[in-house]
Structure formats: C-alpha cells, structure tokens
Design a protein around this motif. Structure first.
Motif, short mmCIF file in Angstrom:
data_model
loop_
_atom_site.label_atom_id
_atom_site.label_comp_id
_atom_site.label_asym_id
_atom_site.label_seq_id
_atom_site.Cartn_x
_atom_site.Cartn_y
_atom_site.Cartn_z
N ILE A 87 50.67 -9.67 6.33
CA ILE A 87 49.36 -9.88 6.86
C ILE A 87 49.16 -10.13 8.42
O ILE A 87 48.70 -9.46 9.24
N GLY A 88 50.08 -11.01 8.60
CA GLY A 88 50.17 -11.30 10.19
C GLY A 88 50.67 -10.18 11.02
O GLY A 88 50.11 -9.94 11.99
N LEU A 89 51.91 -9.63 10.66
CA LEU A 89 52.50 -8.14 11.43
C LEU A 89 51.04 -7.22 11.56
O LEU A 89 50.89 -6.75 12.63
N HIS A 90 50.57 -6.62 10.48
CA HIS A 90 49.42 -5.71 10.32
C HIS A 90 48.33 -6.18 11.24
O HIS A 90 48.00 -5.35 12.17
N ALA A 91 48.05 -7.60 11.20
CA ALA A 91 46.78 -7.87 12.00
C ALA A 91 47.14 -7.79 13.69
O ALA A 91 46.30 -7.40 14.32
N GLY A 92 48.37 -8.27 13.83
CA GLY A 92 48.87 -8.32 15.13
C GLY A 92 48.96 -6.94 15.73
O GLY A 92 48.32 -6.57 16.79
N TRP A 93 49.20 -5.71 14.90
CA TRP A 93 49.41 -4.36 15.38
C TRP A 93 47.91 -4.07 15.61
O TRP A 93 47.71 -3.26 16.62
N VAL A 94 47.15 -4.11 14.58
CA VAL A 94 45.83 -3.63 14.66
C VAL A 94 44.99 -4.31 15.78
O VAL A 94 44.44 -3.56 16.70
N MET A 95 45.22 -5.35 16.15
CA MET A 95 44.42 -6.11 17.43
C MET A 95 44.99 -5.50 18.73
O MET A 95 44.14 -5.26 19.41
N ILE A 96 46.46 -5.24 18.73
CA ILE A 96 46.77 -4.79 20.21
C ILE A 96 46.37 -3.16 20.24
O ILE A 96 46.15 -2.70 21.44
N ILE A 97 46.38 -2.46 19.13
CA ILE A 97 45.77 -0.97 19.16
C ILE A 97 44.58 -1.05 19.64
O ILE A 97 44.01 -0.16 20.26
N LYS A 98 43.62 -1.95 18.93
CA LYS A 98 42.21 -1.90 19.15
C LYS A 98 42.16 -2.24 20.80
O LYS A 98 41.15 -1.52 21.56
N VAL A 99 42.65 -3.26 21.30
CA VAL A 99 42.72 -3.42 23.01
C VAL A 99 43.13 -2.35 23.79
O VAL A 99 42.48 -1.92 24.70
N THR A 100 44.38 -1.79 23.38
CA THR A 100 44.96 -0.57 24.02
C THR A 100 43.85 0.66 24.15
O THR A 100 43.62 0.96 25.19
N LYS A 101 43.22 0.79 23.00
CA LYS A 101 42.47 2.05 22.97
C LYS A 101 40.97 1.61 23.70
O LYS A 101 40.29 2.47 24.02
N HIS A 102 40.66 0.27 24.02
CA HIS A 102 39.60 0.06 24.78
C HIS A 102 39.83 0.15 26.10
O HIS A 102 38.95 0.36 26.87
N VAL A 103 40.76 -0.14 26.67
CA VAL A 103 41.43 -0.32 28.03
C VAL A 103 41.97 0.84 28.67
O VAL A 103 42.44 0.90 29.86
N THR A 104 42.64 1.75 27.78
CA THR A 104 43.26 3.21 28.10
C THR A 104 42.95 4.12 27.39
O THR A 104 42.10 4.03 26.41
N ILE A 105 43.23 5.36 27.62
CA ILE A 105 42.96 6.63 26.83
C ILE A 105 43.98 7.38 26.98
O ILE A 105 45.29 7.27 27.74
#
Length: 303
Positions: free
Chosen positions: A231-249
């Motif tokens: 759960i921790g690994l999965h949540a950490g990955w999703v969080m970083i991907i969400k931020v990445t898609k918000h600030v980069t294209i």
C-alpha cells in the motif's frame, strides 16, 4: 488457476451488473453528475463489487485479517511508512530521468505556487492511499492468498499481476449522446471500454510496466506476509505521478519519447526496466526470507 478464474469472474459479473444498472443510475443522478456513460458503468460496477465483497470473501474463506494481508497496527503502520518512502524514492528518479531526456517538460500553463504544489501533493497522497488500499486489498491481499493456497507463491505473484495490468486499460473516449441513451447503453459503453485491446502495440509498454509493478508488489507481499508495504509503495507512486502530470506534460517529439507509455505518459519502457530490475534484485536478496508468524500476530502472540 481456479481461484484466479473466480476473482476474474467476480469482477466481470460486477461490470456486467454495472452496465445493466448504469442507465437508471444515470437518469437518477443526471444532471447532478455530468459524466460519460462508461464512468457510470465502472463506478456502479465498483460499488457492486465493494458491496458484495463481504459475501464473496466469506464464500472463499478469505474474510479475516491475515487472508487479506493485514498485519497488527504497529507492524502495519511501520510497513506503510517504509513502503511510501520507498515508493517516492523509486518514482522521483524515474521522473527525473524523463525530464533530463526531455520526454516530459514543464507545463507552460502551470506557474510555480507553494500552496498549489502542497495541495497537489495532498490530493495525490489522498488519492494514492485510497486507490492503493482498494487495489492492494483485492490483488495482493485476497486474490494473492486464494491463488497461493491453491497453486503456490509464484503463481500467486504472476496471475493476479496479469489481471491487475489488464484492468488499467478498460477505458474509452466514446460517449453515448444523452438523446441516444437507451436501457442497454451501459453495455455499449462496456464494449467500447475494450477498444484499446484492438491495438495491442499501443499499450504493450505500459501493460508490461504495470505487470512488473504487480510482480514487485506481490513479492513484497510474499516476503513480508502483509500488504502494508504494498500500500505504501503504491500510494507513493500514485502521488508522484499525480504531481508529475500536474506540473509537466509529455513531449511527444522527444527523441526518447517511446520510453514513456501512452497510459499516463510516465509508466512505459523506462519504468518497466527500473521496476523489473528492482523486482529481480528484491527477489534475490530476500529469497531466504519467510513471513514471520510472530510479527503477524504481534510480539505477544496475540492479534
């Protein structure tokens, strides 16, 4: 194979019922919720699957903490924190490499703002934890236990990972026009949700990367005996991907653009190489490790 087929059939039946009920649900909630029909199918199907889960788990003798992969609170919290830190540590270098290669570039519409970045991180963390909690309980919790009991660890690592990867591509841009909606429109949308599989070459990179993710998470489940780290690994990955898609294209014209998958512009061949390598290293380094029963029960031997 039988437990894997049962879990797959369970999800398929939930989706079919979701398709059947999508039209009356749409009529009830529209115009309060302005979403395409296929979202009513998936969300209604998910709700049905969640509501039916207690009965299904009891029928498969999986309705207990250990079968679902949950450790005692102190073990679970520690595993969750360590897993989340590891997830962020894995995903940040991946995103950094994509930025250095020009595969992802700063979003011209985003202006740096501390509060906005903090809010995006918080939203990503919340979404990550919720998604991870549901998916890990199902795939690395109940399904892993059922398959492992029947066919052994490696089958339990591989088969749920195939289903896990496959479900990520059940989506579509097709929408039934409101004036054309009929009672069977949910089934039409459901059929279109499989359209990505008509062009497998366009999804193979992300599919393999997500399969590797599933294998890695299942190995963590097998070695630790619980899903807290998953759960921790999965949540950490999703969080970083969400931020990445918000600030980069995504820069589709970059020389190495093929390294980022079409699924989300992050999970592709580069992620496959990284996650698969980590999975192999983890499997080798922990090959003699077995889940400690005392750790699962607690130090005093009690739940």
């Amino acid at each position: 194979m039988r437990p894997a087929a049962l879990f797959t059939g369970y999800l398929a039946l939930a989706l079919l019922l979701g398709a059947l009920l999508a039209y009356p649900v749409y009529l009830s909630l529209n115009p309060l919720i302005d979403e395409p029909m296929y979202r009513f199918v998936t969300r209604t199907g998910m709700l049905i699957a969640l509501l039916a889960a207690p009965w299904f788990l009891r029928s498969q003798n999986l309705a207990d903490r250990r079968a679902l992969g949950y450790a005692p609170p102190h073990v679970f919290v520690r595993g969750l924190i360590i897993g989340m830190a590891a997830g962020v540590s894995i995903m940040v270098p991946l995103v950094g490499a994509l930025l250095l290669l020009g595969v992802r570039v700063p979003n011209p519409d985003w202006v740096f703002s501390g509060p906005d970045l903090a809010l995006t991180l918080a939203e990503g963390l919340l979404v990550g934890v919720l998604v991870a909690l549901i998916e890990e309980t199902f795939f690395r919790g109940a399904m892993y236990t059922a398959v492992e009991r029947h066919s052994g660890m490696w089958v339990a690592v591989l088969l749920p990972s195939v289903l896990y990867a496959a479900l990520h591509f059940l989506t579509t841009d097709y929408d039934v026009l409101p004036r054309a909606l009929e009672w069977y429109s949910g089934f039409v949308s459901l059929a279109y949700m499989f359209e990505q599989y008509t062009e497998p070459a366009l999804l193979i990179d992300s599919f393999l990367a997500l399969f590797a993710v599933g294998v890695f998470l299942a190995l963590v489940r097998a070695r630790t005996g619980h899903i807290a780290g998953c759960i921790g690994l999965h949540a950490g990955w999703v969080m970083i991907i969400k931020v990445t898609k918000h600030v980069t294209i995504t820069n589709e014209h970059a020389q190495y653009s093929f390294l980022a998958g079409g699924y989300d512009g992050v999970i592709g061949y580069l992620a496959l190489a990284l996650i698969a390598s980590l999975a192999v290293v983890y499997a080798v380094m922990t090959r003699d490790r077995r889940p400690c029963d005392s750790a699962l029960r607690g130090v005093d031997g009690n739940d």
